[in-house]
Design a protein around this motif. Sequence first.
Motif, PDB file in Angstrom:
ATOM      1  N   TYR A  17       0.806  -1.225   0.000  1.00  0.00           N
ATOM      2  CA  TYR A  17       0.000   0.000   0.000  1.00  0.00           C
ATOM      3  C   TYR A  17       0.842   1.280   0.000  1.00  0.00           C
ATOM      4  N   TYR A  18       2.172   1.175  -0.087  1.00  0.00           N
ATOM      5  CA  TYR A  18       3.010   2.373  -0.120  1.00  0.00           C
ATOM      6  C   TYR A  18       2.555   3.372  -1.184  1.00  0.00           C
ATOM      7  N   ALA A  20      -0.335   3.884  -2.666  1.00  0.00           N
ATOM      8  CA  ALA A  20      -1.636   4.500  -2.360  1.00  0.00           C
ATOM      9  C   ALA A  20      -1.507   5.503  -1.224  1.00  0.00           C
ATOM     10  N   VAL A  21      -0.744   5.170  -0.207  1.00  0.00           N
ATOM     11  CA  VAL A  21      -0.592   6.073   0.938  1.00  0.00           C
ATOM     12  C   VAL A  21       0.138   7.347   0.526  1.00  0.00           C
ATOM     13  N   PHE A 252      -4.234  -9.358   0.290  1.00  0.00           N
ATOM     14  CA  PHE A 252      -4.531  -7.932   0.406  1.00  0.00           C
ATOM     15  C   PHE A 252      -5.626  -7.504  -0.567  1.00  0.00           C
ATOM     16  N   PHE A 255      -6.880  -1.096  -1.933  1.00  0.00           N
ATOM     17  CA  PHE A 255      -6.773  -0.189  -0.791  1.00  0.00           C
ATOM     18  C   PHE A 255      -8.117   0.460  -0.461  1.00  0.00           C
TER      19      PHE A 255
END
Length: 281
Positions: A17-18, A20-21, A252, A255
């Motif tokens: 998720y790096y 997206a964050v 996962f 997101f």
Amino acid sequence: MSAWPSLGFGLGLRSIYYPAVLEQKPSVDWFEIVSENYMIPGGRPLSILERVRADYPIVMHGVSMSLASSDPLDFDYLTQLKALAERIEPAWISDHLAWTGVDGVNLHDLLPIPYIREALDHVVERIRRVQDFLGRRLVVENASTYATFRDSEMEEWEFVREMAERADCLLLLDVNNVFVSGFNHGFDAARFIESIPVERVAQLHVAGHTTYETRKIDTHDQPVCDEVWTLFEQARHRFGDVSAMIERDDNFPPFDELLAELWRMRDIAARADAGRSRSAT
């Protein structure tokens, strides 16, 4: 209500998720990291963590402190942990009521202990030493378990309660772990929640698990189930505005789906808060 300031509603920071964050800067109040993933002098993970840290509070959550092991405390590990904490200034540091290895071998699992006086004295002494070394209170999580010991002299929640009082540590109450262990061992998960001292709880975890014929396993690879959400609502009603987060470590989802689950957490918390307000009047 808990005496500890709330960070709000958070997620575990995972490498998938790096992007997206960093790109979306989502409506997440804070992130929890697995400490061991960043206990290095440099590299991409630490660089990204520092970028996330600029926008969000961070909590450090470890899986290798091995608080209940009979091995000596690993001060090389604790030195690296302390250095990371000094670098990113987390709101707190947590780890588990479990052992993860013996004779210098890390088994990479959170293993159970007998709930006996000897084990309680041992864990309390080790938590105190860790807190002295880190210069801060430790937050200790109840682990999910799949075996019990004939020699146990008390219930898990009695052990946890006395441990927190004697070590003067804080607690990370993992609601899913309570549910999983309650199913596996046949105890009342609601009673566990009601037996934990409100003033010690600094954080709540919720997560998904996998159900087999005779056991539930804390896999963190499924959405949070309705029964765990019900238990979370009870915990929110009891402990009040405590920092809470969703753990996801495998299988996962997109997101946006994880963010939707976080909004469900916020909605359930608001319902619990309203119910607590009504009961107080």
